[in-house]
Motif scaffolding. Structure first.
Motif, PDB file in Angstrom:
ATOM      1  N   GLU A   1      34.487  31.197  43.865  1.00  0.00           N
ATOM      2  CA  GLU A   1      35.924  31.202  44.171  1.00  0.00           C
ATOM      3  C   GLU A   1      36.199  30.321  45.392  1.00  0.00           C
TER       4      GLU A   1
ATOM      5  N   ARG B   1      36.972  29.289  40.496  1.00  0.00           N
ATOM      6  CA  ARG B   1      38.407  29.591  40.498  1.00  0.00           C
ATOM      7  C   ARG B   1      38.991  29.164  41.843  1.00  0.00           C
TER       8      ARG B   1
ATOM      9  N   PHE C   1      40.743  27.227  36.474  1.00  0.00           N
ATOM     10  CA  PHE C   1      41.341  28.522  36.820  1.00  0.00           C
ATOM     11  C   PHE C   1      41.965  28.347  38.208  1.00  0.00           C
TER      12      PHE C   1
ATOM     13  N   LEU D   1      42.722  35.934  41.980  1.00  0.00           N
ATOM     14  CA  LEU D   1      41.547  35.289  41.368  1.00  0.00           C
ATOM     15  C   LEU D   1      40.718  36.263  40.534  1.00  0.00           C
TER      16      LEU D   1
END
Ligand code: NAP
Ligand code: GDD
Length: 346
Positions: A81, A124, A174, A237
């Motif tokens: 992330e 993401r 994403f 997320l």
């Protein structure tokens, strides 16, 4: 356990987010700028010796203007992330430095998106979009409202917002925009209006300042408490599919009301201390921000708990303490990371 990169880790939000992710078991990599002095005060309590093989927070020098370092970072860290919080984030300053703001706040996001795309890391990304993008659009503002940016900062953020959407739609990234309304805390930068006020009240009480010079007292903002907003970033997320969401309290207050509440807390009459100074006015002002955060509540169950009054008091207590002054009343508590924590020892 997951790995995250935070740009802007030394900022208000970056520091709270780093705390939250570490508490959730993440390894956190932060991008920091090289400076001639230390400027990691907000994350000092999280520091871990990089020689320790178990260290879960790692800092990397880099800059949002330097795409090669950003790309290297993705190859090296391969995060799950990314929280993109780094920016020239001051609206008034953006009028003085419009092209720098465009470069860092706008293009910086694109450099990051390209670094992700080129490195092929399937991570993401959260983009710190802003309610400032609504400008003078009618309130309340939600995901369907029109963007009418009224500052170089807002225009740069809007560019980044659309690039995030383009990378989501074009490359299947994403990628999410959190459109956050103003959020404050004792860690807020000292030149944003809330912190400027709470620090000044404490300095006036301590006898170190006589006057607080402010710009437009009539502007209205939807002010929330920053630790609750970084929880929203993380929740975005964790969804099944990426989207864009508005985060705010659904309440709006003027700068004047903030001033009244802060001075009133320590029984001072603000009219004796506040003076208007045109240097703090903006060529184009955003008069009224008021969030409609119902979609974030529906999708994420996200709902802020700290009220305007509590926020002023949390900030006042922290600045009074920093000035070595006793707080009016004891036992104040604030919600951080979903838990009740004492601001100072009871
Ligand atoms: P902040 O306290 O001003 O922090 C900004 C961070 O960006 C700092 O860590 C700063 O590093 C870093 N940065 C600035 N220029 C950089 C560059 N050229 N390269 C790398 N890093 C750079 O901001 P914040 O209040 O935490 O806000 C976080 C993000 O959310 C920002 O993008 C802001 O625009 C956005 N946002 C904030 C709010 C809010 O109310 N707080 C609302 C909506 C959106 P230094 O410490 O070295 O300066
Ligand atoms: N900074 C500042 N200083 N603002 C003042 C002053 C002053 O002396 N006097 C009045 N204001 C008014 C500003 O004109 C503005 O209407 C309001 O107080 C809030 O100003 P800031 O605290 O500087 O925040 P902002 O709303 O411009 O921007 C913040 O919130 C955005 C989200 O809406 C920043 O955190 C941005 O990065 C963020 O995107």
């Amino acid at each position: 356990m997951p790995t995250a990169i935070i740009t802007g880790i030394t900022g208000q939000d970056g520091s709270y987010l780093a705390e939250l992710l570490l508490a959730k078991g993440y390894t956190v990599h932060g991008l920091i700028r090289r400076a001639s002095t230390f400027h990691t005060e907000r994350i000092e309590h999280l520091y871990q010796d990089p020689h320790d093989p178990l260290a879960r927070i790692v800092l990397h020098y880099g800059d949002l203007s330097d795409s090669s370092q950003l790309t290297n970072l993705f190859y090296e860290v391969r995060p799950d992330e990314v929280y993109h919080l780094g920016a020239q984030s001051h609206v008034r300053v953006s009028f003085d430095m419009p092209d720098y703001t465009g470069d860092i706040t706008g293009l910086g996001a694109v450099r990051l998106l390209e670094a992700i795309r080129k490195s092929g890391v399937g991570c993401r990304i959260y983009q710190a979009s802003s309610s400032e993008m609504y400008g003078d659009a009618p309130a309340p503002q939600n995901e369907q409202s029109r963007f009418q940016p009224r500052s170089p900062y807002a225009a740069a953020k809007l560019y980044a917002y659309w690039m995030v959407r383009n990378y989501r739609e074009g490359y299947g990234l994403f990628a999410c925009n959190g459109i956050m309304f103003n959020h404050e805390s004792p860690r807020r930068g000292e030149t944003f209006v809330t912190r400027k006020i709470t620090r000044a009240v404490s300095a006036i009480l301590a006898g170190r300042q006589k006057t607080l010079f402010l710009g437009n007292l009539e502007a209205r903002r939807d002010w929330g408490f920053a630790p609750e907003y970084v929880e929203g970033m993380w929740l975005m997320l964790q969804q099944e599919a990426p989207c864009d969401l508005v985060f705010g309290t659904g309440e709006t207050h003027s700068v004047r009301e903030f001033v009244e509440e802060a001075f009133g807390y320590v029984n001072l009459d603000w009219r004796e201390y506040v003076a208007e100074d045109p240097r703090y006015l903006r060529p184009t002002e955003v008069p009224l921000l008021l969030a409609d955060p119902s979609e974030a509540k529906r999708r994420l169950g996200w709902e802020p708990g700290i009220t305007f009054r509590d926020l002023v008091r949390i900030m006042m207590d922290a600045d009074l303490e920093a000035a070595g002054l006793p707080a009016p009343g004891e036992g104040k508590r604030c919600l951080t990371d979903g838990r009740l924590a004492w601001l100072r020892k009871p």
